[in-house]
Structures are given as structure tokens and as C-alpha cells.
Design an enzyme around this catalytic site. Structure first.
Site, PDB file in Angstrom:
ATOM      1  N   ASP A  30     -11.120 -66.066 -45.430  1.00 18.38           N
ATOM      2  CA  ASP A  30     -10.894 -64.755 -46.051  1.00 18.38           C
ATOM      3  C   ASP A  30     -11.087 -64.797 -47.570  1.00 18.38           C
ATOM      4  O   ASP A  30     -11.254 -63.760 -48.207  1.00 18.38           O
ATOM      5  CB  ASP A  30      -9.434 -64.326 -45.806  1.00 18.38           C
ATOM      6  CG  ASP A  30      -9.294 -63.294 -44.705  1.00 18.38           C
ATOM      7  OD1 ASP A  30     -10.230 -62.521 -44.494  1.00 18.38           O
ATOM      8  OD2 ASP A  30      -8.208 -63.267 -44.092  1.00 18.38           O
ATOM      9  N   GLN A  35      -4.087 -62.325 -40.155  1.00 21.02           N
ATOM     10  CA  GLN A  35      -4.319 -60.893 -40.313  1.00 21.02           C
ATOM     11  C   GLN A  35      -3.198 -60.257 -41.146  1.00 21.02           C
ATOM     12  O   GLN A  35      -2.013 -60.499 -40.906  1.00 21.02           O
ATOM     13  CB  GLN A  35      -4.398 -60.235 -38.915  1.00 21.02           C
ATOM     14  CG  GLN A  35      -4.787 -58.773 -38.922  1.00 21.02           C
ATOM     15  CD  GLN A  35      -6.219 -58.511 -39.394  1.00 21.02           C
ATOM     16  OE1 GLN A  35      -7.094 -59.358 -39.269  1.00 21.02           O
ATOM     17  NE2 GLN A  35      -6.452 -57.344 -39.943  1.00 21.02           N
ATOM     18  N   LYS A  77     -12.835 -59.494 -34.008  1.00 18.09           N
ATOM     19  CA  LYS A  77     -13.207 -60.743 -34.687  1.00 18.09           C
ATOM     20  C   LYS A  77     -13.430 -61.858 -33.669  1.00 18.09           C
ATOM     21  O   LYS A  77     -14.398 -62.617 -33.751  1.00 18.09           O
ATOM     22  CB  LYS A  77     -12.106 -61.149 -35.692  1.00 18.09           C
ATOM     23  CG  LYS A  77     -12.087 -60.273 -36.947  1.00 18.09           C
ATOM     24  CD  LYS A  77     -10.848 -60.478 -37.821  1.00 18.09           C
ATOM     25  CE  LYS A  77     -10.890 -59.497 -38.999  1.00 18.09           C
ATOM     26  NZ  LYS A  77      -9.682 -59.499 -39.832  1.00 18.09           N
TER      27      LYS A  77
HETATM   28  N1  GUN Z   1      -6.380 -56.709 -43.120  1.00 13.58           N
HETATM   29  C1  GUN Z   1      -7.289 -55.778 -43.482  1.00 13.58           C
HETATM   30  N2  GUN Z   1      -8.436 -56.384 -43.878  1.00 13.58           N
HETATM   31  C2  GUN Z   1      -8.238 -57.708 -43.757  1.00 13.58           C
HETATM   32  C3  GUN Z   1      -9.059 -58.844 -44.014  1.00 13.58           C
HETATM   33  O1  GUN Z   1     -10.222 -58.757 -44.435  1.00 13.58           O
HETATM   34  N3  GUN Z   1      -8.490 -60.042 -43.752  1.00 13.58           N
HETATM   35  C4  GUN Z   1      -7.222 -60.170 -43.295  1.00 13.58           C
HETATM   36  N4  GUN Z   1      -6.746 -61.393 -43.090  1.00 13.58           N
HETATM   37  N5  GUN Z   1      -6.434 -59.148 -43.061  1.00 13.58           N
HETATM   38  C5  GUN Z   1      -6.942 -57.918 -43.278  1.00 13.58           C
END
Ligand code: GUN
Length: 287
Positions: A120, A97, A53
Site C-alpha cells: 500500500d 484494509q 482484491k
Molecule cells: N481503504 C480505502 N482505500 C484503501 C487502500 O488503498 N488501502 C487500504 N489498505 N485500505 C483502503
């Protein structure tokens, strides 16, 4: 039937090019988009996702802040980081995350993120806006799925869509986005009896369960569209999704490969949400 392989890498590249243009414009106006990514603990898969990311941000000109906190971080400490980022005008998107260590309440953390910076789309207010058909930030993986359908010219209007998996991150928001596009949506979960009876009726199958080969070719109809959100390792240690990819070839009209399907789209939509958030700030300044 010839099966079209939906190339997530190619679409991600195309979308990121247009994000780069928008980022350049924002930067010229003094509003470089900024994303903060917080990771707590040592989950190896999460660390790879977060690194990707941060790297993707740099590629499109998004400023990023990468905050790595130890496993033992208290909920109060994490909330203090979020409060600081909520108040930081250089940051337009905040992502924590998931999963978080067990001693931290995911709900408390998601609630603490400023809904206007919730790239998100996991804050309850944004979940509500999505559910009422007026999304502010669509969650990244389902948004990536919808972008793939759109790019392939697949209009869900009137179609039967079956979403296998009912998580807050993928299954539920994917179902809401499909519903908003006019599909008749069924959400299946691990308790569903006779899963195949549902998937066989589907024009679009979205599978997001984390179970290797859960959906096999005999479970889908000829010409269906199969979107595979799974990311697993099979018995040989190779990356694979939740659908039997090889078995589906020649039967379905479209399928997403794993890797190279939905995965690259998820990060792209995170970048898109961050740019969108910065554009909203820029717009309020120009009034
Ligand atoms: N863990 C797995 N997928 C995601 C996501 O799209 N966002 C976040 N914050 N954590 C994740």
C-alpha cells in the site's frame, strides 16, 4: 471540445496482461508473488474491496491469503498476524484494509508492516521515500491516477495541478507524485476558501473527497483534465464520483467516469506493487 473518457477498465486489463507475464516468469523461478489481505470487522464496502482484491490476484497468478478477523480483534492479535506475514517468504505484499475499528491504532499497525512488503505504501518509511522523490511503493490509487495520465500522453511537467482532498491514502501521495513529475501542485482541503478559484486555474484536477458534485463544470477551465477518485451514491442510489461528470462533458479534455475510471486501476497497482516486491526478492537471490 470533445471530451475523452479515460477507460480505467481497459487500461487495467492491458496492465494486468503484462503483470501476468511477469508473474509467470517469477513462478518459473520459484518466486510466485504473494499478497496477504487482512480485514478487521464487517464494513460492507471494505468487504467488497477486499473480495475484489483477492479475485484480481488469482486472475494474474498471484498467490493470496485472505485473513478475515472479527470486529473485536485486539491490536495485539492483529500485530501478531502481521509479524507472522512479515516472516513468511511466500508473502511479498501485506495490506491491512482501512479503516480499522476505533480500538486499534492505525499508526501502530502501519508501522508494524515490513516496509519491504508494504504494497500500500503507507508505512512512514515509504511515505518518506515518496516525499523525498525515491518511492519504493507508490500508494495504489495515486499510482493508478499517474498511470492513466501517462497512458493518455498527458505529461504534468509545468502544468498546474490541483488536488482536492488531503488524505494520506489519496490526496497527499497524489500531490507528491504530480510534484515529482514536474507539476505545480496545490492541495485543497475541506477548509479551503473559494475552492473554485483554485480549480479554475488547474490544467489537471484530481478530486478525492467523497462529496457528490463537489466540483462542477463552472469550477474548471475549458480543456482541463479531470480525474475523479470519488466513489459515492447519489440521491437515486447510483454510483457516482465527486465531479459533475455529465456537466463536464464537452468542456474538459479528459475525464474519468465513476464507476469504470480510477477504481479498477487501484487494484491493478496493488497487484503491480506485489509483483514488483517479488521481483526485488528474486533479484537478491540471483546475486
Ligand atoms: N481503504 C480505502 N482505500 C484503501 C487502500 O488503498 N488501502 C487500504 N489498505 N485500505 C483502503
Amino acid at each position: 471540445m470533445e471530451t475523452r473518457i479515460i477507460d480505467g477498465n481497459a487500461l487495467a486489463r492491458k496492465l494486468r496482461e503484462s503483470l501476468k507475464t511477469r508473474t509467470t516468469q517469477l513462478t518459473a523461478g520459484g518466486n510466485t508473488p504473494g499478497l496477504a489481505v487482512i480485514i478487521v470487522g464487517e464494513n460492507p464496502a471494505s468487504k467488497i474491496y477486499v473480495r475484489n482484491k483477492v479475485k484480481a490476484c488469482a486472475e494474474v497468478g498471484i498467490h493470496s491469503e485472505h485473513i478475515e478477523l472479527p470486529e473485536a480483534t485486539s491490536e495485539a492479535d492483529l500485530l501478531a498476524h502481521i509479524a507472522r506475514l512479515n516472516a513468511d517468504p511466500r508473502i511479498h505484499g501485506i495490506l491491512v484494509q482501512l479503516p480499522l475499528p476505533k480500538h486499534i491504532s492505525t499508526d501502530a499497525v502501519l508501522n508494524a508492516i515490513d516496509p519491504k512488503k508494504d504494497a500500500d505504501g503507507f508505512h512512514p518509511m515509504n511515505v518518506g521515500l515518496l516525499a523525498t522523490g525515491n518511492p519504493r511503493f507508490a500508494p495504489c490509487t495515486p499510482a493508478g491516477v499517474m498511470a492513466m495520465l501517462e497512458d493518455e500522453g498527458i505529461n504534468p511537467w509545468g502544468m498546474n495541478a490541483v488536488v482536492v482532498g488531503a488524505s494520506n491514502i489519496v490526496g497527499k501521495p497524489a500531490a507528491l507524485l504530480l510534484l515529482q513529475k514536474g507539476a505545480t501542485v496545490t492541495i485543497c482541503n475541506s477548509k479551503t476558501r473559494d475552492l473554485a478559484s483554485h480549480t479554475r486555474a488547474a490544467d489537471i484536477v484530481v478530486v478525492a473527497t467523497g462529496k457528490v458534485n463537489l466540483v462542477t463544470a463552472d469550477m474548471v477551465k475549458e480543456g482541463a483534465v479531470v480525474i475523479d477518485v470519488g466513489m459515492n451514491r447519489n440521491a437515486e442510489g447510483k454510483l457516482c464520483g465527486d465531479a459533475d461528470y455529465q456537466g463536464m462533458l464537452g468542456k474538459v479534455s479528459h475525464i474519468t467516469p465513476v464507476p469504470g475510471g480510477v477504481g479498477p486501476m487501484t487494484i491493478t497497482m496493488l497487484l503491480a506493487n506485489t509483483v514488483l516486491s517479488a521481483e526485488r526478492v528474486a533479484k537478491t537471490q540471483s546475486r
